[in-house]
Scaffold this motif. Sequence first.
Motif, PDB file in Angstrom:
ATOM      1  N   VAL A 293      91.288  48.531 -14.887  1.00 36.78           N
ATOM      2  CA  VAL A 293      92.452  47.957 -14.228  1.00 36.78           C
ATOM      3  C   VAL A 293      92.487  46.527 -14.664  1.00 36.78           C
ATOM      4  N   GLY A 294      91.444  46.092 -15.489  1.00 35.55           N
ATOM      5  CA  GLY A 294      91.242  44.789 -16.084  1.00 35.55           C
ATOM      6  C   GLY A 294      90.084  43.956 -15.405  1.00 35.55           C
ATOM      7  N   GLY A 295      89.116  44.877 -14.791  1.00 33.53           N
ATOM      8  CA  GLY A 295      87.809  44.271 -14.400  1.00 33.53           C
ATOM      9  C   GLY A 295      87.955  43.539 -13.053  1.00 33.53           C
ATOM     10  N   LYS A 296      86.547  43.204 -12.722  1.00 35.06           N
ATOM     11  CA  LYS A 296      86.514  42.600 -11.325  1.00 35.06           C
ATOM     12  C   LYS A 296      87.204  41.154 -11.109  1.00 35.06           C
TER      13      LYS A 296
ATOM     14  N   ILE B 213      90.920  41.652 -10.037  1.00 33.63           N
ATOM     15  CA  ILE B 213      91.382  42.402  -8.670  1.00 33.63           C
ATOM     16  C   ILE B 213      91.050  41.208  -7.527  1.00 33.63           C
ATOM     17  N   SER B 214      91.972  41.233  -6.598  1.00 38.28           N
ATOM     18  CA  SER B 214      92.374  40.349  -5.560  1.00 38.28           C
ATOM     19  C   SER B 214      91.606  41.177  -4.321  1.00 38.28           C
ATOM     20  N   SER B 215      91.849  42.344  -4.097  1.00 36.28           N
ATOM     21  CA  SER B 215      91.219  43.278  -3.037  1.00 36.28           C
ATOM     22  C   SER B 215      91.491  44.526  -3.216  1.00 36.28           C
ATOM     23  N   VAL B 216      90.799  45.420  -2.484  1.00 34.15           N
ATOM     24  CA  VAL B 216      90.763  46.915  -2.499  1.00 34.15           C
ATOM     25  C   VAL B 216      91.016  47.616  -1.113  1.00 34.15           C
ATOM     26  N   ALA B 217      91.959  48.552  -1.052  1.00 35.63           N
ATOM     27  CA  ALA B 217      91.779  49.129   0.163  1.00 35.63           C
ATOM     28  C   ALA B 217      92.185  50.497  -0.075  1.00 35.63           C
ATOM     29  N   HIS B 218      92.149  51.439   1.050  1.00 36.96           N
ATOM     30  CA  HIS B 218      92.361  52.712   0.541  1.00 36.96           C
ATOM     31  C   HIS B 218      93.441  53.170   1.903  1.00 36.96           C
ATOM     32  N   CYS B 219      94.037  54.444   1.543  1.00 39.59           N
ATOM     33  CA  CYS B 219      94.687  55.095   2.740  1.00 39.59           C
ATOM     34  C   CYS B 219      94.280  56.564   2.495  1.00 39.59           C
ATOM     35  N   ALA B 220      94.927  57.536   2.820  1.00 39.91           N
ATOM     36  CA  ALA B 220      94.246  58.897   2.985  1.00 39.91           C
ATOM     37  C   ALA B 220      94.095  59.616   1.828  1.00 39.91           C
TER      38      ALA B 220
ATOM     39  N   ILE C  26      94.854  48.879  -4.936  1.00 40.69           N
ATOM     40  CA  ILE C  26      93.892  47.742  -5.638  1.00 40.69           C
ATOM     41  C   ILE C  26      95.154  46.550  -5.778  1.00 40.69           C
ATOM     42  N   MET C  27      95.000  45.386  -5.223  1.00 41.07           N
ATOM     43  CA  MET C  27      95.767  44.245  -5.369  1.00 41.07           C
ATOM     44  C   MET C  27      95.319  43.461  -6.520  1.00 41.07           C
ATOM     45  N   VAL C  28      96.107  43.514  -7.774  1.00 39.53           N
ATOM     46  CA  VAL C  28      95.470  43.027  -8.851  1.00 39.53           C
ATOM     47  C   VAL C  28      96.372  41.854  -9.218  1.00 39.53           C
ATOM     48  N   ASP C  29      95.607  40.797  -9.759  1.00 41.06           N
ATOM     49  CA  ASP C  29      96.335  39.327 -10.262  1.00 41.06           C
ATOM     50  C   ASP C  29      97.404  39.664 -11.376  1.00 41.06           C
ATOM     51  N   ASP C  30      97.083  40.298 -12.250  1.00 38.01           N
ATOM     52  CA  ASP C  30      97.697  40.579 -13.417  1.00 38.01           C
ATOM     53  C   ASP C  30      97.927  41.944 -13.995  1.00 38.01           C
ATOM     54  N   LYS C  31      99.174  42.389 -13.520  1.00 39.13           N
ATOM     55  CA  LYS C  31      99.266  44.200 -13.807  1.00 39.13           C
ATOM     56  C   LYS C  31      99.389  44.401 -15.229  1.00 39.13           C
ATOM     57  N   GLU C  32      99.605  43.362 -16.173  1.00 40.06           N
ATOM     58  CA  GLU C  32      99.800  43.544 -17.500  1.00 40.06           C
ATOM     59  C   GLU C  32      98.312  43.937 -18.028  1.00 40.06           C
ATOM     60  N   LYS C  33      97.400  43.716 -17.333  1.00 37.84           N
ATOM     61  CA  LYS C  33      95.748  43.984 -18.030  1.00 37.84           C
ATOM     62  C   LYS C  33      95.676  45.583 -17.436  1.00 37.84           C
TER      63      LYS C  33
ATOM     64  N   TYR D  12      98.611  48.355  -7.063  1.00 37.29           N
ATOM     65  CA  TYR D  12      97.978  49.510  -7.924  1.00 37.29           C
ATOM     66  C   TYR D  12      97.574  50.628  -7.396  1.00 37.29           C
ATOM     67  N   GLN D  13      98.175  51.918  -6.972  1.00 39.08           N
ATOM     68  CA  GLN D  13      97.603  52.622  -6.263  1.00 39.08           C
ATOM     69  C   GLN D  13      97.284  54.095  -7.363  1.00 39.08           C
ATOM     70  N   VAL D  14      96.036  54.401  -6.972  1.00 38.91           N
ATOM     71  CA  VAL D  14      95.187  55.361  -7.789  1.00 38.91           C
ATOM     72  C   VAL D  14      95.178  56.604  -6.790  1.00 38.91           C
ATOM     73  N   ILE D  15      95.569  57.685  -7.169  1.00 38.47           N
ATOM     74  CA  ILE D  15      95.487  58.771  -6.415  1.00 38.47           C
ATOM     75  C   ILE D  15      94.257  59.899  -6.627  1.00 38.47           C
TER      76      ILE D  15
END
Length: 465
Positions: free
Chosen positions: A15-18, A21-28, A33-40, A62-65
């Motif tokens: 996803v473009g490296g650390k 990335i602004s922050s990471v969370a998760h649901c069930a 992943i909150m990314v600064d530049d989704k093009e990366k 950016y949601q990774v299942i």
Amino acid sequence: MSENHRIAEEIIAAVGGKENISSVAHCATRLRIMVDDKEKINQAEVEKIDKVKGAFYNSGQYQVILGTGTVNRIFEEVEKMGIDSASKSEQSKEAAKSGNAFQRGIRTFGDVFVPIIPVLVATGLFMGLRGLLTQEQVLGLFGLTPADISENFLLFTQILTDTAFIFLPALVAWSTFRVFGGTPIIGLVLGLMLVSPALPNAWGVATGAEPLYFFGFVPVVGYQGAVLPAFIAGILGAKFERAVRKRVPEALDLIVTPFVTLLVMIIASLFIIGPIFHAVEEYILQGTLFVLGLPLGLGGLLIGGLNQIIVVTGVHHIFNMLEIQLLEKLGYNPYNAIVTAAVAAQGGAALAVGMKTKSIKLKALALPSALSAFLGITEPAIFGVNLRYVKPFIMGLIGGAVGGFAASIFGLKATGMSITVIPGTLLYLNEQIFLYILVNLIAIGTAFVLTWMFGFTDKKLQEVE
């Protein structure tokens, strides 16, 4: 290095490296992943990573299942790498700044109603359990008849099944105040005022009791079970409270702000918001019932065929209000069985892909995704398998339409909402269980056969790869 740590590193790199990335969370089921530049983001690399069942960019994230359980372990490894974590609600606030007005509105709608759903699920299960325990056939196994059930026992079950709907406006107003930046306890009290015992009961008025009339023409009733009046009152109340707080000296804030907010909002809610939006709510309900009641099962066919497309767009939370209305007004939910067929069908399509492919990696992805769908969560099946190869998703839509048609023809009526397929059996214990199972088998079977015959070959796997 553990396998989960390796997977976490691969996801972060893809996803473009650390630094991206602004922050990471998760649901069930998803790593968010909150990314600064989704093009990366390297989508192809993400999808090749072990245990990843699909990934997509939605709602500013950016949601990774990864699936239930797995996502918790991967998230722990991500945290160990020194990446900022955030709660899902904190991330949602950041994500809410992105997207168009309609997308932001739908996300907000979901933020209000999703926290309420667990208690409504529990209420539906209580209804199903009561239906099971009061069946004549079940009672006969213990040598009892319906006449043998004590009134105290029925009263106890009534407390379990009615409380959440009686005080539903309080739950809605509380959650709406919370989402729109008001003080949740003020929202809770405002909602409780809407169902005060001093007002004529809404259900009593519906069966012939007289409402109170103010100024000779404004009808005032309690709003037991109402959703939209409490929702609108919550939005306006939260905004009004914030406006009052800005203008009140800090020393007087504790006394003046709650007093003025509740006084103004209960007057507005009872005399203006309530009458207007209760009528709007009734029109929405009648429109829903019209679609569900289309002749020859057409309503079930349409809803069952389109439901998972709506899930893909991410606006499906808007239907929570409709299900709540159906349960409150009718005492049952015909929408649930149709949606269940749509969910089960996507699982059937993923199952066909998993059983037909010779790719070990795709089998390892498709079969657990099918199981997840059968437990009511379709994202792994949709984004990880069916939508990736396109035709399985279409065959799943057809299976959902056929299953929805059957559910409509059979007239299935759930006692609750929000749980489907295998867990959803608990909502059909009142003599409907066999028809419910049949509807699921029809949906799964249709999608499975169509996918097996026309929807997937390993040639498609090579094209996508």
